[in-house]
Design an enzyme around this catalytic site. Structure first.
Site, PDB file in Angstrom:
ATOM      1  N   TYR A 173       0.959   5.478  -4.494  1.00 52.36           N
ATOM      2  CA  TYR A 173      -0.545   5.897  -4.267  1.00 52.36           C
ATOM      3  C   TYR A 173      -0.709   7.441  -4.819  1.00 52.36           C
ATOM      4  O   TYR A 173      -1.918   7.719  -4.779  1.00 52.36           O
ATOM      5  CB  TYR A 173      -0.778   5.923  -2.687  1.00 52.36           C
ATOM      6  CG  TYR A 173      -0.728   4.620  -2.185  1.00 52.36           C
ATOM      7  CD1 TYR A 173      -0.689   3.383  -2.855  1.00 52.36           C
ATOM      8  CD2 TYR A 173      -0.625   4.666  -0.622  1.00 52.36           C
ATOM      9  CE1 TYR A 173      -0.454   2.278  -2.107  1.00 52.36           C
ATOM     10  CE2 TYR A 173      -0.526   3.339  -0.336  1.00 52.36           C
ATOM     11  CZ  TYR A 173      -0.277   1.892  -1.065  1.00 52.36           C
ATOM     12  OH  TYR A 173      -0.290   0.796  -0.150  1.00 52.36           O
TER      13      TYR A 173
ATOM     14  N   ASP B 197       0.078   4.934   6.946  1.00 51.60           N
ATOM     15  CA  ASP B 197       0.720   4.191   5.860  1.00 51.60           C
ATOM     16  C   ASP B 197       0.830   4.748   4.729  1.00 51.60           C
ATOM     17  O   ASP B 197      -0.517   4.850   3.941  1.00 51.60           O
ATOM     18  CB  ASP B 197       0.135   2.724   5.752  1.00 51.60           C
ATOM     19  CG  ASP B 197       0.664   1.644   4.819  1.00 51.60           C
ATOM     20  OD1 ASP B 197       2.019   1.388   5.305  1.00 51.60           O
ATOM     21  OD2 ASP B 197       0.106   1.543   3.722  1.00 51.60           O
TER      22      ASP B 197
ATOM     23  N   HIS C  47       7.850  -1.882  -1.992  1.00 53.76           N
ATOM     24  CA  HIS C  47       6.623  -2.313  -2.410  1.00 53.76           C
ATOM     25  C   HIS C  47       6.191  -3.506  -2.919  1.00 53.76           C
ATOM     26  O   HIS C  47       5.440  -4.074  -2.391  1.00 53.76           O
ATOM     27  CB  HIS C  47       5.980  -1.137  -3.072  1.00 53.76           C
ATOM     28  CG  HIS C  47       4.640  -0.893  -2.827  1.00 53.76           C
ATOM     29  ND1 HIS C  47       4.001   0.388  -3.021  1.00 53.76           N
ATOM     30  CD2 HIS C  47       3.542  -1.480  -2.494  1.00 53.76           C
ATOM     31  CE1 HIS C  47       2.686   0.356  -2.643  1.00 53.76           C
ATOM     32  NE2 HIS C  47       2.399  -0.850  -2.451  1.00 53.76           N
TER      33      HIS C  47
HETATM   34  N1  LIG Z   1       1.779  -3.086   0.731  1.00 53.21           N
HETATM   35  C1  LIG Z   1       1.143  -3.245  -0.402  1.00 53.21           C
HETATM   36  O1  LIG Z   1       1.416  -3.622  -1.372  1.00 53.21           O
HETATM   37  C2  LIG Z   1      -0.425  -2.815   0.098  1.00 53.21           C
HETATM   38  C3  LIG Z   1      -1.412  -3.228  -0.720  1.00 53.21           C
HETATM   39  C4  LIG Z   1      -2.720  -2.845  -0.473  1.00 53.21           C
HETATM   40  C5  LIG Z   1      -3.175  -1.928   0.705  1.00 53.21           C
HETATM   41  N2  LIG Z   1      -1.881  -1.603   1.440  1.00 53.21           N
HETATM   42  C6  LIG Z   1      -2.188  -0.777   2.534  1.00 53.21           C
HETATM   43  O2  LIG Z   1      -3.202  -1.218   3.329  1.00 53.21           O
HETATM   44  C7  LIG Z   1      -4.240  -0.195   3.488  1.00 53.21           C
HETATM   45  C8  LIG Z   1      -5.565  -0.839   3.667  1.00 53.21           C
HETATM   46  O3  LIG Z   1      -5.993  -1.568   2.549  1.00 53.21           O
HETATM   47  P1  LIG Z   1      -7.148  -1.631   1.376  1.00 53.21           P
HETATM   48  O4  LIG Z   1      -7.254  -0.067   1.295  1.00 53.21           O
HETATM   49  O5  LIG Z   1      -6.687  -2.512   0.361  1.00 53.21           O
HETATM   50  O6  LIG Z   1      -8.299  -1.953   2.104  1.00 53.21           O
HETATM   51  P2  LIG Z   1      -9.016  -2.320   3.453  1.00 53.21           P
HETATM   52  O7  LIG Z   1      -8.776  -1.421   4.540  1.00 53.21           O
HETATM   53  O8  LIG Z   1      -9.384  -3.763   3.502  1.00 53.21           O
HETATM   54  O9  LIG Z   1     -10.479  -1.694   2.783  1.00 53.21           O
HETATM   55  C9  LIG Z   1     -10.913  -0.212   2.429  1.00 53.21           C
HETATM   56  C10 LIG Z   1     -12.343  -0.289   2.112  1.00 53.21           C
HETATM   57  O10 LIG Z   1     -13.147  -0.600   3.283  1.00 53.21           O
HETATM   58  C11 LIG Z   1     -13.869   0.629   3.486  1.00 53.21           C
HETATM   59  N3  LIG Z   1     -13.975   0.600   4.760  1.00 53.21           N
HETATM   60  C12 LIG Z   1     -13.323   0.909   5.750  1.00 53.21           C
HETATM   61  N4  LIG Z   1     -13.661   0.969   7.067  1.00 53.21           N
HETATM   62  C13 LIG Z   1     -14.917   0.660   7.041  1.00 53.21           C
HETATM   63  C14 LIG Z   1     -15.870   0.259   7.895  1.00 53.21           C
HETATM   64  N5  LIG Z   1     -15.779   0.486   9.144  1.00 53.21           N
HETATM   65  N6  LIG Z   1     -17.053  -0.070   7.370  1.00 53.21           N
HETATM   66  C15 LIG Z   1     -17.247  -0.375   6.099  1.00 53.21           C
HETATM   67  N7  LIG Z   1     -16.503  -0.128   5.278  1.00 53.21           N
HETATM   68  C16 LIG Z   1     -15.253   0.543   5.507  1.00 53.21           C
HETATM   69  C17 LIG Z   1     -13.319   1.833   2.730  1.00 53.21           C
HETATM   70  O11 LIG Z   1     -14.249   2.775   2.320  1.00 53.21           O
HETATM   71  P3  LIG Z   1     -14.320   4.388   2.732  1.00 53.21           P
HETATM   72  O12 LIG Z   1     -12.712   4.692   2.456  1.00 53.21           O
HETATM   73  O13 LIG Z   1     -15.001   4.766   1.591  1.00 53.21           O
HETATM   74  O14 LIG Z   1     -14.618   4.645   4.142  1.00 53.21           O
HETATM   75  C18 LIG Z   1     -12.763   1.344   1.413  1.00 53.21           C
HETATM   76  O15 LIG Z   1     -13.506   1.064   0.617  1.00 53.21           O
HETATM   77  C19 LIG Z   1      -4.124   0.516   2.111  1.00 53.21           C
HETATM   78  O16 LIG Z   1      -4.789   1.737   2.249  1.00 53.21           O
HETATM   79  C20 LIG Z   1      -2.624   0.773   2.070  1.00 53.21           C
HETATM   80  O17 LIG Z   1      -2.054   1.698   2.965  1.00 53.21           O
HETATM   81  C21 LIG Z   1      -0.540  -1.977   1.231  1.00 53.21           C
END
Ligand SMILES: NC(=O)c1ccc[n+]([C@@H]2O[C@H](COP(=O)([O-])OP(=O)(O)OC[C@H]3O[C@@H](n4cnc5c(N)ncnc54)[C@H](OP(=O)(O)O)[C@@H]3O)[C@@H](O)[C@H]2O)c1
Length: 313
Positions: free
Chosen positions: A36, A31, A96
């Site tokens: 980004y 994704d 987005h």
């Molecule tokens: N469409 C939209 O508007 C939108 C908005 C937000 C997000 N997104 C997409 O959704 C994806 C995921 O959401 P997000 O990045 O906001 O948050 P998330 O996946 O809920 O959380 C990411 C955080 O959790 C940590 N993490 C991941 N796996 C872990 C584990 N097994 N144990 C402990 N910590 C862990 C990561 O750290 P490390 O990376 O340091 O390991 C990072 O700090 C984004 O990357 C993006 O591609 C889309």
């Protein structure tokens, strides 16, 4: 469930390795997003994985997203993303956020007015942007189109005007923000829901919730595994001489982001949650609902938990 990984807020230099690692251990869905500012690094990770033979392009599913300052320049935005990603096509192209920002403002991605508020183009309806995205389907450079951050109110405004139903609505989703209303609405229209920020975004705060830890303890697994399992489990039940496929959890796909190899591997694991687990997790939103990702557009996007701001739709 196809393992998916997100790429938001990955520091420079981290994401190429993370994408390459994810694809080498069995992830199939990446994704990305123009906003980004790391599509070139994501593309380098994809290229390395394709070159190593870890995955073939036809088995890979790449999503990227149209940013708000490009709502009137949909084709140009796609060109830029494909060039950065090093791809001929993306499998899914998403809007987005359903709001346009000034394409000629004081910043290419985040233009602001002198008072510090976001420089919006409120005369550009999100519906027109979607109709321009529909035209991309004929080029073969996007295989499917969809939306992000659409509430029921926004979907009800959009759907009567479209020729192609959005394939996906990507929304924040987790036990603290289950968004039943929009999830059920999407299901009723055949729109697949993808959950973003399943761990509560940066720093994974949801992993600290006692209710999540308790379910993790019961299953002798991590809190992260429980949060990912919350979305997409199916249970095959033997019922007389038929197999019924029962959605035990919520039947939606989930995107977790990590740049840490061990976590990338761990995030592929899901466990079977039963009704007691789901009911314990679903109580969280009744006690302390929380949305973690809500950029300051100053617009009322129609989410019941976030009222206030300019009403456009
Ligand atoms: N469409 C939209 O508007 C939108 C908005 C937000 C997000 N997104 C997409 O959704 C994806 C995921 O959401 P997000 O990045 O906001 O948050 P998330 O996946 O809920 O959380 C990411 C955080 O959790 C940590 N993490 C991941 N796996 C872990 C584990 N097994 N144990 C402990 N910590 C862990 C990561 O750290 P490390 O990376 O340091 O390991 C990072 O700090 C984004 O990357 C993006 O591609 C889309």
């Amino acid at each position: 469930m196809i393992p998916c990984t997100g790429t938001w807020q990955s520091a420079p230099g981290e994401v190429t390795k993370a994408v390459q690692h994810a694809l080498s251990v069995g992830y199939k869905h990446i994704d990305a997003a123009y906003c980004y500012a790391n599509e070139d690094e994501v593309g380098a990770g994809i290229a390395a994985a394709l070159k190593s033979g870890a995955i073939k392009r036809e088995d890979l599913f790449v999503t990227t997203k149209l940013w708000c300052t490009y709502h009137t320049r949909v084709e140009e935005a796609l060109d830029k993303s494909l060039k950065s990603l090093g791809l001929d096509y993306v499998d899914l192209y998403l809007m987005h956020w359903p709001v346009a920002m000034n394409p000629h403002g004081n910043h290419e991605k985040f233009p602001k007015l002198p008072d510090g508020s976001r420089d919006l183009s409120l005369d550009r309806p999100h519906i027109d942007t979607y109709l321009d995205m529909e035209k991309l389907l004929q080029t073969g450079r996007v295989k499917a189109i969809g939306v992000c951050n659409y509430s029921v109110r926004y979907l009800k405004a959009l759907l009567p005007k479209v020729s192609v139903m959005p394939a996906v609505n990507q929304i924040e989703n987790h036990p603290q923000l289950p968004q039943w209303e929009v999830v059920e609405f999407c299901k009723s229209k055949g729109i697949h829901v993808t959950a973003y920020s399943p761990l509560g975004s940066t720093g994974s705060p949801l992993m600290e919730l006692p209710e999540v830890k308790a379910v993790a303890g019961k299953h002798k697994t991590s809190a992260g595994t429980i949060l990912l399992s919350y979305h997409g489990m199916t249970l095959h039940v033997h019922f007389y001489d038929h197999f019924l496929i029962t959605q035990v959890a919520r039947g939606i796909s989930v995107l977790a982001k990590s740049v840490t190899p061990a976590r990338i591997e761990q995030n592929r694991i899901i466990v079977q949650l039963d009704e007691t687990d789901m009911s314990a997790l679903n109580k969280i939103s009744q006690l302390a609902p929380k949305r973690y990702v809500y950029p300051e557009f100053g617009v009322d996007f129609g989410f019941p938990d976030k009222q206030g701001g300019i009403v456009v739709v």
